[in-house]
Design a protein around this motif. Sequence first.
Motif, PDB file in Angstrom:
ATOM      1  N   GLU A   1      -6.612   1.158  -6.326  1.00  0.00           N
ATOM      2  CA  GLU A   1      -5.878   1.484  -5.097  1.00  0.00           C
ATOM      3  C   GLU A   1      -6.194   0.488  -3.981  1.00  0.00           C
ATOM      4  OE1 GLU A   1      -5.977   4.643  -7.857  1.00  0.00           O
ATOM      5  OE2 GLU A   1      -7.696   3.658  -6.863  1.00  0.00           O
ATOM      6  N   VAL A   2      -7.488   0.167  -3.835  1.00  0.00           N
ATOM      7  CA  VAL A   2      -7.888  -0.797  -2.806  1.00  0.00           C
ATOM      8  C   VAL A   2      -7.293  -2.171  -3.107  1.00  0.00           C
ATOM      9  CG1 VAL A   2      -9.853  -2.046  -1.822  1.00  0.00           C
ATOM     10  CG2 VAL A   2     -10.009   0.425  -2.196  1.00  0.00           C
ATOM     11  N   ARG A   3      -7.320  -2.557  -4.397  1.00  0.00           N
ATOM     12  CA  ARG A   3      -6.735  -3.834  -4.806  1.00  0.00           C
ATOM     13  C   ARG A   3      -5.258  -3.897  -4.441  1.00  0.00           C
ATOM     14  NH1 ARG A   3      -5.425  -3.800 -10.797  1.00  0.00           N
ATOM     15  NH2 ARG A   3      -3.880  -2.430  -9.826  1.00  0.00           N
ATOM     16  N   ASN A   4      -4.532  -2.837  -4.718  1.00  0.00           N
ATOM     17  CA  ASN A   4      -3.096  -2.824  -4.428  1.00  0.00           C
ATOM     18  C   ASN A   4      -2.824  -2.870  -2.930  1.00  0.00           C
ATOM     19  OD1 ASN A   4      -2.463  -2.735  -7.153  1.00  0.00           O
ATOM     20  ND2 ASN A   4      -2.353  -0.486  -7.222  1.00  0.00           N
ATOM     21  N   ARG A   5      -3.679  -2.182  -2.133  1.00  0.00           N
ATOM     22  CA  ARG A   5      -3.494  -2.216  -0.680  1.00  0.00           C
ATOM     23  C   ARG A   5      -3.710  -3.641  -0.151  1.00  0.00           C
ATOM     24  NH1 ARG A   5      -6.336   2.739  -0.453  1.00  0.00           N
ATOM     25  NH2 ARG A   5      -8.210   1.695   0.364  1.00  0.00           N
ATOM     26  N   MET A   6      -4.713  -4.321  -0.705  1.00  0.00           N
ATOM     27  CA  MET A   6      -4.948  -5.704  -0.288  1.00  0.00           C
ATOM     28  C   MET A   6      -3.754  -6.588  -0.633  1.00  0.00           C
ATOM     29  SD  MET A   6      -8.915  -6.581  -1.174  1.00  0.00           S
ATOM     30  CE  MET A   6     -10.284  -5.648  -0.490  1.00  0.00           C
ATOM     31  N   ALA A   7      -3.229  -6.423  -1.842  1.00  0.00           N
ATOM     32  CA  ALA A   7      -2.085  -7.230  -2.268  1.00  0.00           C
ATOM     33  C   ALA A   7      -0.884  -6.969  -1.368  1.00  0.00           C
ATOM     34  CB  ALA A   7      -1.752  -6.941  -3.718  1.00  0.00           C
ATOM     35  N   ASP A   8      -0.618  -5.685  -1.084  1.00  0.00           N
ATOM     36  CA  ASP A   8       0.507  -5.350  -0.200  1.00  0.00           C
ATOM     37  C   ASP A   8       0.291  -5.944   1.195  1.00  0.00           C
ATOM     38  OD1 ASP A   8       1.730  -3.971  -2.220  1.00  0.00           O
ATOM     39  OD2 ASP A   8       1.010  -1.986  -1.576  1.00  0.00           O
ATOM     40  N   GLY A   9      -0.960  -5.887   1.654  1.00  0.00           N
ATOM     41  CA  GLY A   9      -1.267  -6.442   2.973  1.00  0.00           C
ATOM     42  C   GLY A   9      -0.982  -7.932   3.038  1.00  0.00           C
ATOM     43  N   TYR A  10      -1.361  -8.663   1.980  1.00  0.00           N
ATOM     44  CA  TYR A  10      -1.113 -10.102   1.979  1.00  0.00           C
ATOM     45  C   TYR A  10       0.376 -10.420   1.904  1.00  0.00           C
ATOM     46  CZ  TYR A  10      -5.625 -12.370   2.168  1.00  0.00           C
ATOM     47  OH  TYR A  10      -6.817 -12.872   2.614  1.00  0.00           O
ATOM     48  N   ARG A  11       1.158  -9.586   1.227  1.00  0.00           N
ATOM     49  CA  ARG A  11       2.600  -9.826   1.174  1.00  0.00           C
ATOM     50  C   ARG A  11       3.240  -9.622   2.545  1.00  0.00           C
ATOM     51  NH1 ARG A  11       2.048  -7.261  -3.981  1.00  0.00           N
ATOM     52  NH2 ARG A  11       2.485  -8.782  -5.639  1.00  0.00           N
ATOM     53  N   GLN A  12       2.633  -8.768   3.364  1.00  0.00           N
ATOM     54  CA  GLN A  12       3.209  -8.458   4.669  1.00  0.00           C
ATOM     55  C   GLN A  12       2.766  -9.429   5.767  1.00  0.00           C
ATOM     56  OE1 GLN A  12       2.240  -4.372   5.559  1.00  0.00           O
ATOM     57  NE2 GLN A  12       2.950  -3.656   3.553  1.00  0.00           N
ATOM     58  N   VAL A  13       1.744 -10.256   5.471  1.00  0.00           N
ATOM     59  CA  VAL A  13       1.193 -11.131   6.506  1.00  0.00           C
ATOM     60  C   VAL A  13       2.243 -12.028   7.159  1.00  0.00           C
ATOM     61  CG1 VAL A  13      -0.331 -13.106   6.905  1.00  0.00           C
ATOM     62  CG2 VAL A  13      -1.192 -11.108   5.717  1.00  0.00           C
ATOM     63  N   PRO A  14       3.115 -12.728   6.416  1.00  0.00           N
ATOM     64  CA  PRO A  14       4.099 -13.592   7.089  1.00  0.00           C
ATOM     65  C   PRO A  14       4.961 -12.839   8.096  1.00  0.00           C
ATOM     66  CG  PRO A  14       3.998 -14.109   4.748  1.00  0.00           C
ATOM     67  CD  PRO A  14       3.184 -12.865   4.942  1.00  0.00           C
ATOM     68  N   ASP A  15       5.408 -11.631   7.730  1.00  0.00           N
ATOM     69  CA  ASP A  15       6.221 -10.842   8.666  1.00  0.00           C
ATOM     70  C   ASP A  15       5.405 -10.428   9.885  1.00  0.00           C
ATOM     71  OD1 ASP A  15       8.479 -11.017   7.101  1.00  0.00           O
ATOM     72  OD2 ASP A  15       8.053  -9.162   6.001  1.00  0.00           O
ATOM     73  N   ILE A  16       4.129 -10.075   9.654  1.00  0.00           N
ATOM     74  CA  ILE A  16       3.264  -9.681  10.772  1.00  0.00           C
ATOM     75  C   ILE A  16       3.050 -10.849  11.721  1.00  0.00           C
ATOM     76  CG2 ILE A  16       0.924  -8.944  11.387  1.00  0.00           C
ATOM     77  CD1 ILE A  16       0.884  -7.343   8.762  1.00  0.00           C
ATOM     78  N   LEU A  17       2.825 -12.047  11.149  1.00  0.00           N
ATOM     79  CA  LEU A  17       2.616 -13.226  11.989  1.00  0.00           C
ATOM     80  C   LEU A  17       3.860 -13.561  12.801  1.00  0.00           C
ATOM     81  CD1 LEU A  17       0.639 -15.546   9.540  1.00  0.00           C
ATOM     82  CD2 LEU A  17      -0.257 -14.349  11.537  1.00  0.00           C
ATOM     83  N   ARG A  18       5.036 -13.412  12.187  1.00  0.00           N
ATOM     84  CA  ARG A  18       6.276 -13.670  12.919  1.00  0.00           C
ATOM     85  C   ARG A  18       6.438 -12.658  14.048  1.00  0.00           C
ATOM     86  NH1 ARG A  18       8.248 -15.330   7.847  1.00  0.00           N
ATOM     87  NH2 ARG A  18       8.851 -13.220   7.269  1.00  0.00           N
TER      88      ARG A  18
END
Length: 338
Positions: free
Chosen positions: A264-281
């Motif tokens: 579960e923690v692994r998947n949350r990290m992966a999802d977080g990294y996928r969202q980083v570009p949108d968060i930075l924008r």
Amino acid sequence: MNDHELYPIGDAARRSGLSVSAVRFYADTGLIEPTGLNEAGHRMYDIDAIARLELVRTLRELDTDLGEIRRLLEGGTTLHDLLTTHLEIVERQERTLRARRAVLRTLIKQGDTTAQADLMHKLVSMTDEEREQTIDDFWNDVGEDLDVPEGFVDRLRTMRPVLPADPTAAQLEAWIELADLLRNPAFRDAVRTYLQDAYSTPETRALATEPFQDFMHVSGASLIEELLAEYRAGECPRSPRAQQTVTRFMEAAAALSGTPLTPEVRNRMADGYRQVPDILRQIAEEEAISESPVYDDTHGRYVSLVALINGTATEEDHDSLPYAWIADAMSAAEPLRP
């Protein structure tokens, strides 16, 4: 040229690259006397005398004074020692000219006043101790009553500019800009406000703690560099090498909060990294319309100028990091047991 042949002053001048009047002057002062006189009483020079005249011309072009040349010719010093001394002088002059050029280029760029020109000259002429004190004064002022975790400002102040003994023009220009900013109360206030806004809330205070900062700048940064190297080398995110590195990274990140690395923690990290570009924008858009100090204009400007002065690579551009590749590597990691 015959070793025993004697040449009139005109030939000696032409062969040595001097004017006749200069050859005559050196003879009159006893620096390079003629080898002899011809029947008409005119000065004559042999090969050795012409070679010494040529040496005198070369040294004079290097601004060597006649006293030093006389000592050399009389055996009071060696050519190696004389040239070494003059190399040191030329290098000092070069550094001085480089500093002046940096000041002039900055003044032309900014269109500043005479008073500002004097200030900039003082900035590039600072001793190492004066530069250190300027940096300490800046961080002492910024850190005063700043509501951030203990030790955070001390960590920030460890990133210091170290102007090399032989700086480039770009390094000098960066130091002029940085030193000018460090002495500017408005810049100090802007950096303090940015740090207060960025790291004093309950959600962000953890980012300024020592364990997280150590992870971001030491162990975690090292693992990210490994992942970047693998990505640039064309590794598949599911390759054994990438999997090993990303697992070590996730384990270290999870350990910050004392959380075991479960699926579960692994998947949350992966999802977080996928969202980083949108968060930075989104952050960039918010900063564009915000009146609050932003990173690039405050602490980020300090960091980038220090990197220029120190000759180190600037931090990796967030937009260029392979977030999707890292997220894929995280998702592909073998399920881990709690």
